[in-house]
Design an enzyme around this catalytic site. Structure first.
Site, PDB file in Angstrom:
ATOM      1  N   CYS A  85       3.807   2.599   4.171  1.00  0.00           N
ATOM      2  CA  CYS A  85       3.373   3.068   2.805  1.00  0.00           C
ATOM      3  C   CYS A  85       3.413   4.496   2.836  1.00  0.00           C
ATOM      4  O   CYS A  85       3.675   5.051   1.602  1.00  0.00           O
ATOM      5  CB  CYS A  85       1.966   2.510   2.551  1.00  0.00           C
ATOM      6  SG  CYS A  85       1.985   0.822   2.277  1.00  0.00           S
ATOM      7  N   ASP A 114      -6.502  -1.702  -3.988  1.00  0.00           N
ATOM      8  CA  ASP A 114      -6.394  -1.692  -2.678  1.00  0.00           C
ATOM      9  C   ASP A 114      -5.848  -0.079  -2.238  1.00  0.00           C
ATOM     10  O   ASP A 114      -5.620   0.707  -2.971  1.00  0.00           O
ATOM     11  CB  ASP A 114      -5.490  -2.720  -2.093  1.00  0.00           C
ATOM     12  CG  ASP A 114      -3.908  -2.454  -2.520  1.00  0.00           C
ATOM     13  OD1 ASP A 114      -3.765  -1.491  -3.139  1.00  0.00           O
ATOM     14  OD2 ASP A 114      -3.076  -3.161  -2.106  1.00  0.00           O
TER      15      ASP A 114
END
Length: 330
Positions: free
Chosen positions: A14, A224
């Site tokens: 990410c 999240d």
């Protein structure tokens, strides 16, 4: 000799996301497309920066849809597949939904990396979907100079019990269901090849149990924690909810080895960009620079940040009436 997959990518996991500020500039003014006569009632779209889109359908259900894929975050192909699939499913869990169906998304440099490695990536994703009770059926692949893998996921939820970014209210505690530090630990892995088993265990742990616990407890606000770091995601949640999030830095958990990795200089570029983006909206005067950077560290397959108490998850702060800043760290 098995090739190190992280060496075939400019970034990892990410941390390779487009920076939050740049992304918001790209989509500003586009809005959500809701044509006349489109089926269903759009419940969650682009405006609040949620983890997935949601549409109300017949039968008192909502369809939740998302997609997530990224470059290798670890060298082992099977582990990368597991991590990428776990991360993609997390967006559905972050909305309070259960995954129903997933499709593979695979980009592969077929002249540089063996197809056997691609098979291992896909096997990792399949094993995670099996554990999640989610159908996995086909997908799409392209020949690409840089390897990438992830899933497009569809889930189902109760439309009146969704977890959303904009449902936070003053007085709610903030719980974090996984420790931080994955960005700097993955940067260390990319540079040295040293595996951190604790980090891999965190990244391959599904957020299903935490999601169910939050929904069953009547909690309505969550997100999240992934590529924009804890500070980036809590900033988006607080902004959407019209509140200020106060974080107790001493209560935030970290994966073992995180501070040593930071001290050794292993910092993803995404983490620095996250901190630069959030800093104008945050009061970080209560912590040192290293702690601020770790709070902004770009996570891969991180935990849920929940506006409410989740069994087994530490409370790391609370929501308060909107003040001068969206985020205050003490």
């Amino acid at each position: 000799m098995t090739p190190r997959l992280t060496q075939y990518a400019h970034g990892g996991g990410c941390a390779c996301k487009i920076p939050a500020g740049e992304l918001e500039d790209m989509v500003r003014g586009l809005g959500t497309v809701t044509p006349p006569g489109a089926a269903g009632d759009l419940l969650v779209g682009l405006d609040t920066g949620d983890d997935a889109a949601a549409v109300r359908i017949d039968g008192g259900r909502a369809v939740v849809a998302t997609t997530d894929f990224f470059t290798p975050v670890v060298d082992d192909a099977y582990d990368w597949g597991r991590i990428a699939a776990t991360n993609a499913l997390s967006d559905v869990y972050a909305m309070g939904a259960a995954p129903l169906l997933a499709l593979n998304l695979l980009c592969w440099p077929r002249e540089r990396l063996s197809p056997d490695l691609a098979t291992e990536v896909l096997r990792g994703g399949a094993d995670v979907c099996t554990a999640a009770g989610c159908h996995l059926a086909g997908g799409h692949s392209v020949d690409d100079p840089e390897p990438k893998y992830g899933l497009a996921v569809t889930g189902l939820a109760d439309p009146d019990r969704l977890l959303r970014n904009d449902a936070g209210t003053p007085g709610l505690p903030l719980s974090l269901t996984k420790p931080l530090g994955l960005g700097v630990l993955n940067a260390r892995h990319k540079a040295t090849g040293d595996r951190n088993e604790a980090a891999i265990a965190v990244m391959t742990t599904l957020n299903d149990a935490a999601s169910r616990a939050a929904v069953e407890a009547g909690i309505r606000c969550a997100t999240d924690v992934t590529g924009f770091g804890l500070l980036g995601h809590v900033h988006k949640l607080a902004r959407a909810s019209g509140v200020t999030a106060v974080i107790d830095a001493a209560a935030v958990p970290y994966v073992d080895g995180t501070r040593q990795a930071l001290a050794d200089g292993f910092v993803p570029g995404g983490s620095t960009r996250n901190l630069d983006w959030v800093r104008p909206s945050a009061d970080l005067s209560g912590v040192d620079d290293d702690t601020a950077l770790l709070l902004a560290d770009a996570q891969t397959s991180g935990g849920l940040l929940v506006a409410g108490e989740v069994p087994g998850a530490p409370v790391i702060g609370e929501l308060r009436p909107r003040g001068e800043h969206t985020v205050v760290v003490r």
